[in-house]
Design an enzyme around this catalytic site. Structure first.
Site, PDB file in Angstrom:
ATOM      1  N   GLU A 198      68.174  13.668 123.635  1.00 36.02           N
ATOM      2  CA  GLU A 198      69.455  14.002 124.250  1.00 36.02           C
ATOM      3  C   GLU A 198      69.840  15.450 123.936  1.00 36.02           C
ATOM      4  O   GLU A 198      69.700  15.917 122.806  1.00 36.02           O
ATOM      5  CB  GLU A 198      70.526  13.056 123.706  1.00 36.02           C
ATOM      6  CG  GLU A 198      71.939  13.334 124.207  1.00 36.02           C
ATOM      7  CD  GLU A 198      72.979  12.387 123.623  1.00 36.02           C
ATOM      8  OE1 GLU A 198      74.093  12.345 124.163  1.00 36.02           O
ATOM      9  OE2 GLU A 198      72.670  11.688 122.619  1.00 36.02           O
ATOM     10  N   CYS A 251      71.909   7.615 124.955  1.00 38.29           N
ATOM     11  CA  CYS A 251      72.631   7.281 123.723  1.00 38.29           C
ATOM     12  C   CYS A 251      73.484   6.019 123.897  1.00 38.29           C
ATOM     13  O   CYS A 251      72.958   4.979 124.261  1.00 38.29           O
ATOM     14  CB  CYS A 251      73.460   8.485 123.265  1.00 38.29           C
ATOM     15  SG  CYS A 251      73.824   8.501 121.485  1.00 38.29           S
ATOM     16  N   LYS A 265      75.305  11.402 132.007  1.00 33.35           N
ATOM     17  CA  LYS A 265      75.944  10.373 131.185  1.00 33.35           C
ATOM     18  C   LYS A 265      77.243   9.903 131.845  1.00 33.35           C
ATOM     19  O   LYS A 265      78.096  10.710 132.217  1.00 33.35           O
ATOM     20  CB  LYS A 265      76.243  10.979 129.810  1.00 33.35           C
ATOM     21  CG  LYS A 265      76.330   9.994 128.665  1.00 33.35           C
ATOM     22  CD  LYS A 265      76.520  10.777 127.359  1.00 33.35           C
ATOM     23  CE  LYS A 265      76.094   9.971 126.151  1.00 33.35           C
ATOM     24  NZ  LYS A 265      76.298  10.739 124.897  1.00 33.35           N
TER      25      LYS A 265
END
Length: 310
Positions: A44, A167, A133
């Site tokens: 990430e 994540c 995200k």
């Protein structure tokens, strides 16, 4: 290609330094090439920093000038879809003849918003898609915007159906289901979470989705920060090892194939055989014979169709 070698890279970028980070990415991809890797995943926000430990001068109700200047530094070390740095990443993937998935800070120069994204490059060097995200966690919401679902992407490739989440999106059951309903076989999970409990999550996803799971994290120490940030109270209060890694590769029955790797940089590799995905679904499949469509229904707004790559 029914069986091939995949890699997860555990390393740190050169924090807040875009050019130096790109050079490091090129070196790491070169190492993957020497290993005969066909698919490589980077962590990430690898280009060019996951700004761990920094508050950007914010408290509820106010922001500081110094914090805004630090955010500018983050912006300047980020990349844009299609820019020269994006094209360079594509050339790296083509040179190494591998499918590349890499976490980036993506800047939208029209809106002025940053996104935490995965950029996907084919072995021909084409940027075939991205994922932004959909829900930054905690203080991340200060620096990153939210996606609208239109980049919940999956790709039908010669290496299998590839997709993934970033994540703590992986703690969102419906986000995971958006990947499963596309038949994802190679599930990518770049992260900044180095807790022991993250390993349980990755094994659960492999078992739940009956897919290979590749999880990639950074290894970061306090000494890797630029000197002007190491001198701040925020960073001084941090432990010497700020992210200890934990990158791992897991098979569709939850067995660990490689890793987890702790407290060092490195590249993990494992042989992925797509037949193992099929075999794992004999007794469980979250979108097939183990589903109850008479009881449950599921849909995702704006999610794109699977992109098929030649």
């Amino acid at each position: 290609m029914n069986s091939y070698k995949a890699a997860v890279v555990q390393a740190s970028p050169i924090l807040f330094d875009l050019e130096a980070t790109m050079t490091k990415v090129e070196s790491l991809i070169g190492k993957c090439k020497k290993e005969g890797v066909s698919l490589a995943l980077f962590p990430e926000a690898f280009v060019s920093v996951y700004p761990r430990g920094l508050s950007f001068g914010t408290v509820v109700g106010s922001r500081s000038d110094d914090g805004r200047k630090l955010w500018q530094k983050l912006w300047d070390s980020s990349i844009q879809e299609g820019d020269e740095h994006c094209q360079r990443l594509g050339r790296m993937a083509k040179s190494a003849n591998l499918f590349l998935a890499i976490g980036v800070n993506e800047k939208d120069v029209v809106s002025g918003t940053l996104y935490c994204s995965i950029f996907y490059f084919s072995s021909e060097g084409e940027l075939v898609g991205k994922h932004r995200k959909i829900k930054p966690t905690g203080q991340e919401r200060l620096i990153w915007g939210e996606d609208d679902g239109s980049t919940l992407s999956t790709f039908n490739t010669g290496l299998g159906r590839i997709g993934g989440l970033i994540c703590w999106e992986n703690y969102m059951p419906l986000a995971r289901m958006s990947m499963y309903q596309k038949g994802v076989q190679i599930y990518l999970a770049p992260t900044a979470d180095s807790r022991d409990n993250w390993q349980h999550t990755m094994r659960h996803i492999a078992l739940e989705g009956r897919c290979f799971v590749l999880a990639s994290n950074q290894y970061v120490t306090k000494e890797m920060y630029p000197q002007e940030l190491r001198d701040t109270d925020e960073i001084k209060r941090q432990p010497d090892v700020m992210s200890r890694g934990g990158s791992v590769i897991i098979d569709p029955l939850g067995n660990v194939l490689a890793g987890p790797l702790w407290n060092e940089e490195g590249i993990l590799t494992a042989e992925l055989n797509l037949d193992h995905v099929t075999q794992a679904k004999m007794d469980f499949d979250p979108i097939g014979h183990y589903q109850r469509p008479d009881l449950f229904s599921f849909s995702v707004k704006n999610q794109p169709e699977i992109r098929s790559l030649n």
